[in-house]
Enzyme design. Structure first.
Site, mmCIF file in Angstrom:
data_model
loop_
_atom_site.group_PDB
_atom_site.id
_atom_site.type_symbol
_atom_site.label_atom_id
_atom_site.label_comp_id
_atom_site.label_asym_id
_atom_site.label_seq_id
_atom_site.Cartn_x
_atom_site.Cartn_y
_atom_site.Cartn_z
ATOM 1 N N GLU A 93 0.936 -1.153 -0.119
ATOM 2 C CA GLU A 93 0.100 0.123 0.069
ATOM 3 C C GLU A 93 0.932 1.383 0.039
ATOM 4 O O GLU A 93 2.071 1.217 0.457
ATOM 5 C CB GLU A 93 -1.043 0.131 1.219
ATOM 6 N N CYS A 106 3.348 8.254 1.544
ATOM 7 C CA CYS A 106 3.678 7.279 2.284
ATOM 8 C C CYS A 106 4.335 6.081 1.632
ATOM 9 O O CYS A 106 3.069 5.358 1.041
ATOM 10 C CB CYS A 106 2.758 7.349 3.503
ATOM 11 N N CYS A 113 5.014 -7.373 7.776
ATOM 12 C CA CYS A 113 5.791 -6.632 8.806
ATOM 13 C C CYS A 113 6.081 -7.977 9.843
ATOM 14 O O CYS A 113 5.028 -8.565 10.083
ATOM 15 C CB CYS A 113 5.361 -5.522 9.575
ATOM 16 N N CYS A 117 3.912 -5.373 16.246
ATOM 17 C CA CYS A 117 2.909 -4.347 17.085
ATOM 18 C C CYS A 117 1.684 -4.748 17.314
ATOM 19 O O CYS A 117 0.829 -4.651 16.361
ATOM 20 C CB CYS A 117 3.360 -2.996 16.784
ATOM 21 N N CYS A 120 -1.247 -2.816 15.316
ATOM 22 C CA CYS A 120 -1.029 -2.395 13.882
ATOM 23 C C CYS A 120 -1.601 -3.237 13.012
ATOM 24 O O CYS A 120 -1.514 -4.701 13.154
ATOM 25 C CB CYS A 120 0.436 -2.459 13.848
ATOM 26 N N CYS A 333 -2.373 2.195 6.744
ATOM 27 C CA CYS A 333 -1.473 1.149 6.298
ATOM 28 C C CYS A 333 -1.951 -0.337 6.786
ATOM 29 O O CYS A 333 -2.217 -0.833 8.098
ATOM 30 C CB CYS A 333 0.041 1.248 6.275
#
Length: 352
Positions: A93, A106, A113, A117, A120, A333
């Site tokens: 994205e 961005c 990832c 976290c 997120c 995101c």
């Protein structure tokens, strides 16, 4: 033989390959400008080089493409969110944002990832791989091509941890700032990290003059470890020490990102801890209302963020509340990529 990703090559690397096949070194500069200034996607459109060289380029190199899978435009503030499909069928994205001074973008640095976290969305669909320098760069080129807008600022704050993809991100920054190509000052670039401490030291020593944004989100070690697993490897004291080193080495102010989460890190006691942690540092705190994620139960009252900013101000800490952009298109995101990946699985892995 696998073709070489030409958009990930810097000028010297391109010149070395061209001279190895008997071409003049100056041809590299011509080709580099076709790719990074004129932004062509076909070697046959490079009209000031010979047909034979164009044929050789097609045999040796490939131009890595991204394809717009979905485009969402905010009716509120003109923010545009892109879901790009990569050549291998994965998705990333990118968000194009309009400000009074121009357009900022961005970009993502990884497919998924691995940092985990808790609040997120990027981590939910899992980590697949890191992006190449060209795949990061092409997010900018395709957004500019689609929108007709010129980007003046870049934020590495999309899907992925930039410092976990260090070499490709550094190559991207080199290409972005190359005087023969985009020639963007790295002072207009912000790199966000959850705190890969060794890489912060390495980045500081490079003195690139970009803005370092550190995802802090909690001002005590135990609490940060609960919501950010990376803190178990690189704890808060070592992270703050690395940030101080970055400030001393570069002379640049560090931004600390702090997602204000109700009943987690938003109390007066949390403000005390944060003020004590950052007092005396050349830094700024960027307060963020946590984004709603279907699989998580974290939430933020808007008034709570403003109140937390006031509490920090009373304690002598410079803090602002981040302007929320693209709220009507889920511009945070990770959400589009997650949905696309799930749909891809339903379709048996076929590109949608």
């Amino acid at each position: 033989m696998e073709k070489i990703d030409i958009l990930s090559l810097d000028l010297d690397e391109l010149a070395e390959i061209l001279t190895s096949i008997g071409e003049k070194k100056f041809r590299a500069k011509q080709i580099f400008q076709w790719l990074h200034v004129k932004r062509v996607l076909d070697f046959d459109k490079m009209t000031d080089i010979s047909v034979q060289l164009r044929r050789s380029l097609n045999e040796i190199f490939c131009i890595n493409r991204l394809f717009v899978q979905k485009r969402l435009e905010s009716a509120i503030d003109n923010t545009v969110k892109y879901l790009y499909r990569l050549s291998d069928g994965n998705f990333v994205e990118t968000v194009l944002m309009e400000y009074s001074y121009g357009y900022s973008i961005c970009v993502s640095t990884q497919v998924g990832c691995k940092m985990g976290c808790n609040f997120c969305a990027s981590t939910i669909a899992g980590y697949v791989r890191s992006l190449t320098a060209s795949e990061i760069l092409m997010q900018i080129y395709e957004a500019e091509r689609d929108s007709g807008k010129s980007v003046s600022g870049v934020v590495l704050m999309g899907i992925g941890e930039p410092l976990d993809n260090f070499d490709n991100v550094m190559k991207f920054l080199h290409l972005l700032s190359h005087k023969g190509g985009n020639d963007m000052s790295l002072r207009h670039v912000s790199l966000s990290t959850c705190g890969i401490v060794p890489r912060i030291y390495e980045l500081a020593d490079m003195k690139l003059q970009l803005t370092l944004s550190v995802s802090l989100h909690c001002a005590d070690n135990e609490g940060r470890s609960e919501i950010m697993p990376v803190n178990k490897k690189y704890d808060l004291p070592s992270l703050i020490e690395a940030c101080r080193y970055y400030i001393d080495k570069t002379g640049r102010r560090v931004t600390f990102e702090y997602a204000v989460i109700d009943d987690v890190n938003s109390s007066s006691a949390d403000a005390d801890k944060l003020a004590k942690l950052l007092r005396g540092m050349n830094c700024h705190v960027n307060l963020i209302p946590v984004n709603k994620v279907r699989e998580r139960n974290y939430h933020t009252a808007r008034s709570g963020v403003a109140e937390f900013a006031k509490q920090l101000g009373r304690r002598g800490i410079n803090a602002t509340v981040r302007r929320t952009l693209g709220s009507d298109i889920e511009a945070a995101c990770g959400q589009l990529r997650r949905d696309a990946a799930q749909q891809n699985e339903k379709n048996g892995g076929a590109d949608t």
